[in-house]
Every structure is written in structure tokens, then in C-alpha cells.
Write an enzyme that holds these catalytic residues in place. Structure first.
Site, PDB file in Angstrom:
ATOM      1  CD  GLU B  44      40.452  48.719  46.218  1.00 11.22           C
ATOM      2  OE1 GLU B  44      40.616  47.794  47.048  1.00 11.22           O
ATOM      3  OE2 GLU B  44      41.066  48.790  45.148  1.00 11.22           O
ATOM      4  CE  LYS B 117      44.522  48.762  43.979  1.00 13.06           C
ATOM      5  NZ  LYS B 117      43.328  47.857  44.024  1.00 13.06           N
ATOM      6  CB  CYS B 153      43.772  47.480  48.098  1.00  8.32           C
ATOM      7  SG  CYS B 153      43.331  45.781  48.583  1.00  8.32           S
TER       8      CYS B 153
END
Lengths: 548, 548
Positions: B44, B117, B153
Site C-alpha cells: 500500500e 481504496k 487492505c
């Protein structure tokens, strides 16, 4: 008498003091009732204080808040105040166990309605999405048959949400419960915003705000009411307990103006914000007195004046800690200051103590300068331990930003730094304002004139001045404001016309000082964007604006 | 050779070091290409490091991140690596100027896809809703014609969002870019979660995690791949650079197992987490050496051992600062420790310096005890200033929680506290583990046995032990864990069977110590819930669990 008289109780709650806050609520309900009010509204999260941060997540705390609401409702009923409609903020809990930032409406000894804050601020000093679930439904209650809507703080700052839901519903009044921190110039913004919302919902807006200090935040009060057409019809002063009472006009009748608080200028507001922040940090944390190093310089002088205004000069201990490099004028100015504010003044020379360390360590250069500064820190902490005073730190924002300070010296140790959010230029301005204010009232000016006018110096070596290491403060503070507060980059700073050498000097100072700032005590936040909680920057970071 | 070979590059990025991170990305792309990979994925926010906090909001930083992506794409093309599909994390910006936590896919010298994200964590140590806008669209790319999905994530930790959108889309592989901090026992949770998502999307899940220290966070790596049926088919060790290479099976063919890293026990993982946290704090902030007080006690002994493992014993300066109350065994143990780890050992007695202050201040009781402790702090800061070492603080979590420490003493000053997130019980356990590890390798155990076995004492008055003021540590730590980590109230603690006197003692210590904790340096966070960034509690608060 009107059929709908609203009272706004501008109070200073304390985070966690649920019993104290509840007593304050009951006291003001009695006062509102005595004034003939039908509705009384309190600031955001009245029972718990605000902001409660992660306390919201503790189930024991949630239970205590819920109990307090029930007890307040029962007490109102027992005192025959049941017909009063009371709007208080509290901590609610969803079916799924998630906390709400909630307003409850109490009538007839019971909770008759609950409203959960819709828009949760999550920027600057606010972390509300971290802890609260968001409400979805609007809330309208009908004291005496008049439809009154409720919103909480951020709900009127964002479009959509509850205000949009209440538009066109024929409201007679919109009440907004607030915990809105002080920012220089924010008063106008709040009024303009409330006026816009009043026109949108077609009803007056009553804005009740918290006042008082909470860690690095200061809430200023300045509650007000605007009519349906957006005119201010009532307002309260800042930084004090107040109650606004206003008769909501019937449809088609003109709005009458209630009391309007006199306007304060910006220096005055900011000065009292600093006083409020320090006073509540001291008092709410259970201290009675403060101790600080008095160098004769402007920072400790203004800090001491603020402390004297906050808790009384007799509760301020000023310690002069002269070294071999301290000038006579510094010692004289420190003694003069202490006398003017009525402080408990002590002199603790450091030369012999520094010599003791030097016999053993033989430090030179900056290490030697810092040693002197840290010996002062040890003295203050020792006196604090012995006598129970809170140590306060006179460091200002310009020196914190540039790292022009010794870690753990008398300027940086302790529990609270009253000037942490004031740059050096503002320190001088507020010192001048405070002296002029005293003179306008025929009182002794607290700050010695020479502390204001002499060139600033740390006096850690012969003939030292701040400008040996830093650009002129007026220029420095201008660049800092653009770089730190407004997040402008090198490119933008050069485009504004700052000289490259100055920009590069300031940027390199700030970039290197970033980690230092994490080790300073909290101070009151008084400007829009400040160091501290509303800036989260990594300590470990290779990003350098100069190279980026 | 497979038609789809995936490489996961487990690297240690540095926040803000965009040029360094870009160089590391290019280096690993070359390695992946040499290993025949078609796709290489990175953790990330690879270009910027993670987490970048409010740096995300600086437009100069946003521009630098965007430039880095273009330069990486151009460099890959120039090196004839253009056919490699490269997935890196970076800082994106929306049309409206809001930052995205973004993954970009580079092919043929250009960015061919961007994924933003979807789920932004905003709890514990995470503040992502503060800075990022949320993405809405899934992203599927097709290296060699195989559909490969991307997630970041938190996207796999929450239901809905991109994983739900990718389900039933016939993916051949789902790649997840992670910055997942170390928590004791979290490894299993991650694998179980990935296995569930693999079964949902019907494709293998490749999980690539960051490793390294960043302020109070430690990322552990431990990247892995699970097959479509949820079996682990490849895994990397923790706390080190690693690359996983795995051939994604064609539909209907079995998944082959690539390298599986040996399992580490919990003490081992936590010990290396502490080493990683300290090492990266030192190195990434540009220090070369550390200095600490060596008292002969277990806290400074474990801290020194961790420091020696992090940066080499020769870069550790240990200072024994005996007072009149220091026992001979303490001085012997400190010297023994320094010898075992090869530290630069100094002795700076404090008695004469303390006497100097006492001649002037005549402190008694706790104030006198604290004076001794703070004189040690001044010595360490002086040596740090003179020689450039980073001061590290050996304070542990049990003493921070209970306030059993002196503010600004040698246990609390400095830039990093390696034991800040270990309770005293865990300090002993890790010390024993480290010695046993040395013995298993035929090396000298770093920590003197008597530092582990003797009763803990601050040695600030004759015959003092920690248990004069605190419950037995095994019991204390159990209550602390329930009260602080799991936010249980007095009611819940009593229901568990703790004695009321113990509960009340611990709660009153913690409630009073809360404000002290804000003045300690950051330390590595190694357990699930820890003091520090993942707990936001007001300093000014009247809430007392005992009275609530």
C-alpha cells in the site's frame, strides 16, 4: 407574553464531570423557567462535556450518561419544571451498540424525543467519524403546539442532511446545539451560515454554543439567534456564562430584538481565549496555582499576565533563574512584571548548578547553551513537585515551528503552553493590547514596556539575539503562516514574491523541527489552523519541501 | 512456465522518501522480471510510504507522488521492462482535488488503470476518512488476457465494496496491496480472511504487506498467497525484505505450493517487532547511534538488547548514573550488560549534582526522588547534544499506565520508547526469550540473569521496590489489560472476580496517570490495542471510573 419563549443556556461544561454538568443543567433550567421560557436549549453533549474522544467507546461511560439524562428528567419533574421543554446534548447508543452524538428533548419528566447528529466532522480538530454513528432522521418537537426542529453543530455547516429534511416543514424555530471552537474571525461565519439556514427553513435559528477550555481547544460561546429573514435578534458575549431569552414571533408578526452583546475586537477575543484555555486547564484538572520561569522576555511576560488574569496573580509563581549571561535589564524586567501582577516571585540562580554539570561533562556550544536551559527545567519541576503548582510553558508558535527552543527547558516543559498557538508577532500584539486595556481602565499595565520593546534574546551566550538564527519575526511569521497553516509549497511561496533564500531558510527550519513539536505540552488553539491536534504529520518522514 | 506468474515484493518503504521508494520499486521490478514474473505487486502507498497522515493534503506532496509514478513508468519502459505488469500504491487526487489512497497499474511505460481504496479505516491507529476520498469503482486488468482484480487492505476486512463487486466476475487472481500493522496473533486472522475472500471471488488471493517501522507503528510483512480454495500456497517471513513468486494455475489445474516461511512463535515476532520499530525510527530519522541510562534493571537491559540488535552494540551508549541509593548489584549488572552487548559504557555519578540542587532547593519526599531521576535526564540530553545520539526511553507500558515514573527522567525523555507498548510481564518474557535465543545459537545471552530475577526497584530511596506502590505485576498487568485495552469498567472487572481493593487501586492509578502519558515519546505499537495513537482520551476530564 409570547406563546413561545426560547432560552439558550451558554454554559461551561467539563468533560467527564457528569454530576457537575447535570447540576449546571438543572440550575439553568430553573433560571429559564423563572424567566418564563417555554423551551431551554443547551450546548452540544451537555451531560458529558465535549469533546469526549474515545471515552464515548467505554460502556461504563455510556451507562453513566444515560443515567444522568434519566435523573435530570426526574429532577425536573420533582421540581415542578415538567412543563418546560429542555433540549440537552448527551451520549446516545445505537441498537448495535455504537455511540451517537445525541440531543434529547425532555418534557413532563421523560425523554420525548432523541435526535442523532447527522453530519460528523472529521477534519481539523474533529475526529467524530472515529467514534460516532451518524443519525439519519430529522427531529421535530412541538412545545405548545409549535413545531421546533433540532440540529447539532456540523449539521448546519454541510448541505443536505437534517436541515434539508426540515426545509418546507413549516417550522416555527430551528434550535442548533453547538460545540464550536474559537477561531479568529469565525463569529461572522457562524452568523452568516445560520442566517442562510434560517432563510432555507423559513424560521428563526437559535444557536447555542459551549464556552470554556478543553485541552487544546477553547470554545467561545457567542450564542445568538437570527430571525427567519436572517437578522441577528439576540446575542451573548464570549467566554462567559450567559443566557439569551427571546420571544419567537407568531407567523406574520415582526421579530423583536432581545439583548445584543457588544462587539469585541480580535485582539480582545484572542486574549480572553488564551485566558480561558489556561484557566480551565488549571481548574478542571484540579490545580490551584501555576509556576513558570520569568526571564524578563516578552513570552514569559505575556504568559504570566494571562495566568494572572486566569487564576489571580497571587496564584502565579514566577521564578527568575539568572545565569552568567542574564542581563541586568532581564532581571529587572522579571521582578517588575512579578510586582505588577502580584505574583509570588523567587530568584534561583543557576550558575553554580551549571558549573557542577560542566565540571563533569565539559559541554560546549549548543550543548552548553541547552544545559543552562534544562537546569532551569529541573528547578521548576522540583518546585512544582514540592508545592503542587502546575508548570506552564511560555514557548510561542514561531519558536515551536522553527525548533528555536531547547527540549525540556523552562519554555517547553509542563502541562500547558498558553502561547503555543500564537506566533511571535501576535505575542507582541496581545501584550500591547493587554497593556492598553489596563490603561483604558485606569489599572497598572501588567507587562513592563521594555519587555515589549527590547530585541528578543534567549540569553544563552553573550550578546545573543533571536535574529542571529532566524529571519525577522514579521517576515518569518508571514512565511510560516503560508507554509504551515495554509500548506503552501515552495513553488507557491516563491510565486507570492518571498525571496528564495528566506523561503529555503524557513522551510529547512520547519522541516527539521517537526519532530521536536511532538514533545511539547498542549496549549490553547486560537487560530483557524494550528499546530497540534489538527495537523497529523509523520515524525519519521524523509519528505522535505525543499527537495520535493 | 505458467502463463501468469505473480511476484509479491515485500519491501520497507520510508514515508516521504519518494525518490528512495521509487528506486526500491524499480530494483524489485528488475528482480521480478529476472524471475520470469508477469505481474509484480507492491505494498500500500508504495511511492509515498505509509501512513502519510496529513502530508496527503499538501499539493506539493501530491504533485511529487504523481511525478514519481510517471518517472517509474518511463524508467520501466526505458529498461525494456514495459511488458511487466506493475501494481504500486500511491497518492492519487480526485477531480475535486481530494486525495485518494490509490493503486496504479503500469504496463508498457504508462499507467493503464487506477483503483481507489473503497473502505477507509478510521479506528485504532487509522485516520483515513480524515484525509482520503473513498473510491467507488472496482478495477480489473488483464495481463496476458487473464482478469486480475485489485483491492487495498481494509477493502477485504469489510463486507461489500470492491470485493462484492468482483465476485462472480471470473477473476483469475485477486491482488491485495496492504499496509497492515503488526499485532500479536494477527497473522492467522489475515490468512483466514484472505481465504474467505478467495472462496467468495473464486480465485487465489495474493496478499502483499509492507514491513518496517513508522513512528509508533510496525508493519510486519508476512505476505502470502492463498489458493482459490483458501489454502496457503506461498508465504514470506516477517520483518525482512522478501519476494514471493508463484504460478497462478490455469482453471481446473491444481495450485502448486511455492516457498512457505517457517512459523515464528509470538515472543520471537514481538521481539523483532520492537527491534524493527526502534531501528527504523533511528535510521529513517537520520541518527546513527542511541544513548540510554543503564540502571541494571530489566527495562533498560531489554531496551539496550533491542537497541544492540537494531543498530549494533557499538552504536549504543549506555550511561550508568549511580546515586547514593544505587546498589552494588545494580552497578555490576549495568556494566555486565554493556560488556555483553558491546556497548560504549560510561559512568556519570549524580550524587554531587543532586547535592548542588539540594543545597539550593532542599526538596524532600517524592520531590527529592524525582530530582535524582531528572538530573539523569539532563546528563543524557547533554551527552546527546554533544555527540548526536538519539536518547531512547526504557519506560514500559505498566509504569506509563499507572504513572509510576518521573516525568523528564531517564526513563521517559527522548525520541523513542521501545518498550512503551509492552507491559512489565511481557518485558520479562521477552528478556527470557532473547537470552534463550542467544543460547540456542551458542551466543552470549545479552541480559544478565540477575537483571531478570531481582525484584524491580527505582532505587530512589533505600530499600525501595516497585511493589511498595503497585500490586504484583502479574495481577496489575491482568487488570490493566482488561481496563485499558478492553475498556472494561469497574462493574465488569468485579464480575470477572478481581478483588475490589485491587481494582480500585489500579483504576485510581490509571485515571490519575492519564495526562502524564501524553508527555512520553512515541514507542512501537506491538499489541492489538495500545496506549498512544489508537486511544484518544481527553487530558482534562473529571470522569473517574471509580465514581462513574
Amino acid at each position: 407574553m409570547s406563546d413561545l419563549r426560547i432560552a439558550l443556556a451558554q454554559i461551561n461544561t467539563c468533560v467527564g464531570d457528569i454530576a457537575g454538568n447535570a447540576a449546571l443543567i438543572l440550575d439553568r433550567c430553573r433560571a429559564a423557567h423563572a424567566l418564563g421560557a417555554h423551551v431551554v436549549a443547551f450546548p452540544e453533549m451537555t451531560t458529558t462535556g465535549y469533546p469526549i474522544e474515545d471515552l464515548a467507546l467505554r460502556s461504563s461511560f455510556q451507562r453513566a450518561a444515560a443515567r444522568a439524562v434519566d435523573e435530570i428528567a426526574a429532577a425536573l419533574d420533582a421540581e415542578a419544571l415538567g412543563e418546560l421543554t429542555v433540549m440537552i446534548g448527551t451520549l446516545g447508543v445505537s441498537q448495535a451498540g455504537r455511540p451517537f452524538n445525541q440531543a434529547v428533548v425532555i418534557q413532563g419528566g421523560a425523554v420525548v424525543a432523541r435526535y442523532n447528529k447527522h453530519h460528523l466532522p472529521n477534519y481539523g480538530v474533529f475526529d467524530e467519524r472515529r467514534i460516532f454513528a451518524s443519525g439519519e432522521d430529522p427531529c421535530v418537537v412541538s412545545p405548545g403546539g409549535s413545531p421546533v426542529g433540532i440540529a447539532i453543530c456540523e449539521d448546519i455547516w454541510q448541505d443536505g442532511g437534517t436541515v434539508a429534511q426540515l426545509t418546507g416543514q413549516g417550522l416555527r424555530l430551528l434550535v442548533v446545539l453547538n460545540g464550536s471552537p474559537f477561531e479568529e474571525g469565525k463569529g461572522h461565519t457562524r452568523v452568516e451560515l445560520a442566517a442562510r439556514r434560517a432563510r432555507e427553513v423559513g424560521a428563526p435559528v437559535a444557536y447555542v454554543n459551549l464556552w470554556g477550555g478543553q485541552d487544546d481547544l477553547v470554545f467561545d460561546g457567542h450564542s445568538f439567534i437570527v430571525s427567519a429573514s436572517g437578522e441577528v435578534v439576540a446575542s451573548a458575549p464570549g467566554f462567559s456564562d450567559a443566557m439569551i431569552v427571546w420571544d419567537v414571533p407568531a407567523a406574520g408578526t415582526p421579530a423583536l430584538v432581545s439583548g445584543i452583546a457588544p462587539a469585541e475586537d480580535l485582539d480582545e477575543q484572542t486574549y480572553w481565549a488564551c485566558v480561558t484555555g489556561l484557566r480551565d486547564y488549571v481548574v478542571k484538572n484540579g490545580f490551584r496555582s501555576v509556576i513558570l520561569g520569568m526571564s524578563g522576555g516578552i513570552d514569559s511576560a505575556l504568559t504570566a499576565a494571562i495566568a494572572a488574569d486566569a487564576i489571580g496573580g497571587e496564584n502565579v509563581v514566577g521564578v527568575s533563574m539568572p545565569s552568567e549571561f542574564s542581563s541586568d535589564h532581564s532581571k529587572d524586567d522579571a521582578a517588575d512584571l512579578a510586582k505588577r501582577i502580584g505574583a509570588d516571585y523567587r530568584v534561583e540562580p543557576i550558575a553554580r548548578l551549571v558549573d557542577g554539570f560542566q565540571d563533569q561533562l565539559a559541554l560546549t556550544g549548543v550543548a552548553e547553551e541547552n544545559l543552562q536551559a534544562r537546569v532551569r527545567g529541573v528547578i521548576l519541576m522540583g518546585l512544582s513537585n514540592r508545592e503542587g503548582h502546575l508548570v506552564i510553558a511560555p514557548g510561542n508558535k514561531s519558536e515551536l515551528a522553527t525548533g528555536y527552543a531547547t527540549i525540556y527547558d523552562a519554555g517547553s516543559i509542563g502541562g500547558f503552553a498558553p502561547l503555543k498557538d500564537l506566533d511571535k508577532t501576535r505575542v507582541w500584539e496581545l501584550a500591547r493590547w493587554r497593556n492598553a486595556y489596563a490603561e483604558s481602565r485606569g489599572e497598572v499595565a501588567p507587562i513592563p514596556e521594555s519587555s515589549i520593546t527590547k530585541p528578543p534574546s534567549a540569553e544563552l551566550r553573550p550578546g545573543q539575539t533571536d535574529q542571529d538564527s532566524l529571519p525577522d519575526y514579521a517576515l518569518l511569521d508571514e512565511v510560516l503562516d503560508a507554509y504551515v497553516e495554509h500548506a503552501e509549497g515552495r513553488e507557491e511561496l516563491l510565486a507570492r514574491g518571498f525571496e528564495p533564500a528566506v523561503v529555503d531558510k524557513v522551510l529547512s527550519l520547519v522541516d527539521r523541527a517537526e519532530w521536536k513539536r511532538r514533545q511539547y505540552p498542549p496549549g490553547a488553539k486560537v487560530t483557524a489552523l494550528a499546530f497540534g491536534r489538527d495537523r497529523r504529520l509523520p515524525i519519521t518522514s524523509r519528505w522535505r519541501e525543499l527537495e520535493g
